[in-house]
Design a protein around this motif. Structure first.
Motif, PDB file in Angstrom:
ATOM      1  N   UNK A 173       0.703  -1.012  -0.111  1.00 58.91           N
ATOM      2  CA  UNK A 173       0.271  -0.061   0.033  1.00 58.91           C
ATOM      3  C   UNK A 173       0.768   1.342   0.018  1.00 58.91           C
ATOM      4  N   UNK A 174       2.777   0.909   0.316  1.00 57.78           N
ATOM      5  CA  UNK A 174       2.846   2.391   0.500  1.00 57.78           C
ATOM      6  C   UNK A 174       3.643   2.447  -1.116  1.00 57.78           C
ATOM      7  N   UNK A 175       3.631   2.296  -1.754  1.00 55.49           N
ATOM      8  CA  UNK A 175       4.163   2.563  -3.253  1.00 55.49           C
ATOM      9  C   UNK A 175       4.239   3.548  -3.572  1.00 55.49           C
ATOM     10  N   UNK A 176       2.786   4.363  -3.939  1.00 53.02           N
ATOM     11  CA  UNK A 176       2.371   5.999  -4.216  1.00 53.02           C
ATOM     12  C   UNK A 176       2.576   6.683  -2.839  1.00 53.02           C
ATOM     13  N   UNK A 177       2.555   6.311  -1.947  1.00 50.36           N
ATOM     14  CA  UNK A 177       2.602   7.448  -1.062  1.00 50.36           C
ATOM     15  C   UNK A 177       4.110   7.403  -1.001  1.00 50.36           C
ATOM     16  N   UNK A 178       4.852   6.960  -1.242  1.00 50.15           N
ATOM     17  CA  UNK A 178       6.305   7.157  -1.657  1.00 50.15           C
ATOM     18  C   UNK A 178       6.935   8.423  -2.147  1.00 50.15           C
ATOM     19  N   UNK A 208      14.387   7.010 -10.331  1.00 46.23           N
ATOM     20  CA  UNK A 208      15.680   6.749 -10.748  1.00 46.23           C
ATOM     21  C   UNK A 208      17.052   5.699  -9.838  1.00 46.23           C
ATOM     22  N   UNK A 209      16.759   6.413  -8.366  1.00 39.60           N
ATOM     23  CA  UNK A 209      17.768   6.819  -7.394  1.00 39.60           C
ATOM     24  C   UNK A 209      16.784   5.604  -6.870  1.00 39.60           C
ATOM     25  N   UNK A 210      15.511   5.502  -5.925  1.00 41.42           N
ATOM     26  CA  UNK A 210      15.145   4.272  -5.291  1.00 41.42           C
ATOM     27  C   UNK A 210      15.319   3.149  -5.950  1.00 41.42           C
ATOM     28  N   UNK A 211      15.322   2.716  -7.281  1.00 42.98           N
ATOM     29  CA  UNK A 211      15.106   1.621  -7.757  1.00 42.98           C
ATOM     30  C   UNK A 211      17.267   1.622  -8.141  1.00 42.98           C
ATOM     31  N   UNK A 262      18.772  15.242 -11.168  1.00 40.93           N
ATOM     32  CA  UNK A 262      18.927  16.361 -11.315  1.00 40.93           C
ATOM     33  C   UNK A 262      19.753  15.242  -8.996  1.00 40.93           C
ATOM     34  N   UNK A 263      21.309  15.618  -8.711  1.00 40.67           N
ATOM     35  CA  UNK A 263      21.799  15.124  -7.095  1.00 40.67           C
ATOM     36  C   UNK A 263      20.110  15.441  -5.476  1.00 40.67           C
ATOM     37  N   UNK A 264      20.436  14.570  -4.965  1.00 40.80           N
ATOM     38  CA  UNK A 264      18.917  14.699  -3.896  1.00 40.80           C
ATOM     39  C   UNK A 264      19.981  15.760  -2.799  1.00 40.80           C
ATOM     40  N   UNK A 265      19.873  16.519  -2.335  1.00 44.87           N
ATOM     41  CA  UNK A 265      20.455  17.474  -1.123  1.00 44.87           C
ATOM     42  C   UNK A 265      19.395  17.138  -0.879  1.00 44.87           C
ATOM     43  N   UNK A 266      20.778  17.074   0.808  1.00 42.23           N
ATOM     44  CA  UNK A 266      19.701  16.572   2.137  1.00 42.23           C
ATOM     45  C   UNK A 266      19.939  15.464   2.682  1.00 42.23           C
ATOM     46  N   UNK A 267      19.583  15.164   4.368  1.00 46.76           N
ATOM     47  CA  UNK A 267      20.060  13.824   4.454  1.00 46.76           C
ATOM     48  C   UNK A 267      18.756  13.261   4.336  1.00 46.76           C
ATOM     49  N   UNK A 268      17.669  14.218   5.108  1.00 46.05           N
ATOM     50  CA  UNK A 268      16.201  13.929   4.733  1.00 46.05           C
ATOM     51  C   UNK A 268      16.191  13.349   4.019  1.00 46.05           C
ATOM     52  N   UNK A 269      16.213  13.548   2.368  1.00 51.04           N
ATOM     53  CA  UNK A 269      15.406  13.172   0.800  1.00 51.04           C
ATOM     54  C   UNK A 269      16.359  11.827   0.658  1.00 51.04           C
ATOM     55  N   UNK A 270      17.776  11.622   1.208  1.00 47.52           N
ATOM     56  CA  UNK A 270      18.501  10.277   0.869  1.00 47.52           C
ATOM     57  C   UNK A 270      17.826   9.479   2.190  1.00 47.52           C
ATOM     58  N   UNK A 283      12.496   3.833   0.550  1.00 47.15           N
ATOM     59  CA  UNK A 283      11.560   3.073  -0.069  1.00 47.15           C
ATOM     60  C   UNK A 283      11.986   2.179  -0.723  1.00 47.15           C
ATOM     61  N   UNK A 284      13.747   2.413  -1.662  1.00 51.50           N
ATOM     62  CA  UNK A 284      14.327   1.558  -2.161  1.00 51.50           C
ATOM     63  C   UNK A 284      13.862  -0.114  -1.018  1.00 51.50           C
ATOM     64  N   UNK A 285      14.551  -0.661   0.112  1.00 50.24           N
ATOM     65  CA  UNK A 285      13.803  -1.256   1.166  1.00 50.24           C
ATOM     66  C   UNK A 285      12.936  -1.584   1.684  1.00 50.24           C
ATOM     67  N   UNK A 286      11.506  -1.031   1.274  1.00 48.75           N
ATOM     68  CA  UNK A 286      10.606  -1.548   1.676  1.00 48.75           C
ATOM     69  C   UNK A 286       9.928  -1.310   0.343  1.00 48.75           C
ATOM     70  N   UNK A 287       9.390  -0.085  -1.083  1.00 52.20           N
ATOM     71  CA  UNK A 287       8.934  -0.233  -1.581  1.00 52.20           C
ATOM     72  C   UNK A 287       9.447  -1.399  -2.405  1.00 52.20           C
ATOM     73  N   UNK A 288      10.912  -2.597  -2.620  1.00 55.44           N
ATOM     74  CA  UNK A 288      11.600  -3.171  -3.351  1.00 55.44           C
ATOM     75  C   UNK A 288      11.643  -4.346  -2.195  1.00 55.44           C
ATOM     76  N   UNK A 289      12.685  -3.836  -1.691  1.00 54.52           N
ATOM     77  CA  UNK A 289      13.539  -5.673  -1.271  1.00 54.52           C
ATOM     78  C   UNK A 289      12.631  -6.746  -0.507  1.00 54.52           C
TER      79      UNK A 289
END
Length: 293
Positions: free
Chosen positions: A16-21, A36-39, A202-210, A216-222
């Protein structure tokens, strides 16, 4: 609570979190760039797992390069369009429309695999399509945005369903770890091309976005895809399809809690029609298989 029930509940929560992310990342990055980044992060996670277990076999990719490039393109298209859709439509409504994947899968079975189209499936498909039109054509100034968001979700759902049909037909015998790794790597490559081509890389800036990208990568994919295949092995596909129709309900609750966004009354009515149509199609298919036996 037994283990199977716990796994099903966990799958529903993460599915249920795919579009929430997608909505969480929207203020930080363009949709194609965040995809691209989360994949890519998820691909690195899977590659590390496979490398530690010494399971990476490059011959799998070399011998099936065309297959991986085709499904990689389809998954990348599905991901980028679904993430773009939340610019125009709330995650809950988009999740309801995404249940059309079952109808698309039914269409591939009929026109590609030459399966029969029984009466219950016809009625269910008609109800689901009607639900999509109810969602899309709503009065007010946002009608055009809803229509655009709906079309993006449908394109995403169609591409993902087509990828699933191709995998089922040509990829069923592959080693799962290598299949998953090269599937992800191919998808990341095409997302990179999409993001660069649209000028959105564009390069993600800031700790929060990373942190959000890593989550997202861990929950939404792995985690999500691992649970999906575990449940798929424990339940029949028809049962799994019905279980996943509950996913949009949870997405709506997440969306209300995190963003104070919810589908309109007309959107809920249309979404309910989509879910009912999908359940009718699934149950009709199951009844037909039992009758054949």
């Amino acid at each position: 609570m037994n283990k199977s029930t716990a796994v099903v509940i966990a799958l529903l929560l993460v599915d249920s979190l795919h579009l929430i992310f997608a909505r969480l990342l929207l203020p930080y990055l363009p949709p194609t760039s965040s995809s691209f980044y989360y994949m890519t992060i998820a691909t690195v996670q899977i590659a590390l797992y496979a490398a530690v277990r010494r399971q990476i076999d490059w011959h799998v990719f070399r011998d099936n390069a065309k297959f991986f490039l085709v499904i990689g393109f389809l998954i990348a298209t599905a991901t980028a369009t679904s993430y773009t859709a939340v610019v125009y439509i709330d995650p809950g409504t988009a999740s309801l429309i995404a249940r059309m994947s079952t109808i698309f899968a039914l269409g591939f079975g009929i026109f590609w695999l030459k399966e029969r189209f029984v009466r219950g499936e016809k009625i269910g498909a008609a109800i689901a399509v009607g639900g999509v039109f109810i969602i899309s054509f709503q009065p007010g100034g946002r009608s055009d945005l809803l229509w655009l968001g709906t079309m993006l979700v449908l394109v995403s759902t169609f591409c993902y369903a087509l990828h699933a049909a191709i995998v089922k037909k040509f990829g069923g015998e592959m080693d799962f770890t290598n299949f998953f790794l090269f599937r992800m790597a191919s998808s990341s490559l095409f997302l990179l091309i999409f993001a660069a081509g649209r000028g959105e890389l564009v390069w993600p800036e800031g700790r929060e976005v990373w942190l959000i990208l890593l989550l997202t990568a861990t929950v939404n994919v792995t985690i999500s895809r691992s649970l999906y295949y575990i449940v798929l092995r424990r339940f029949k596909l028809s049962i799994l399809t019905i279980i996943l129709t509950l996913s949009p309900v949870i997405t709506i609750l997440w969306s209300m809690a995190l963003f104070d966004e919810r589908p309109s009354l007309q959107g809920l009515l249309g979404g309910t029609a989509v879910i009912l149509g999908v359940i009718l199609v699934t149950m009709s298919k199951r009844t037909e298989k039992q009758a054949v036996r």
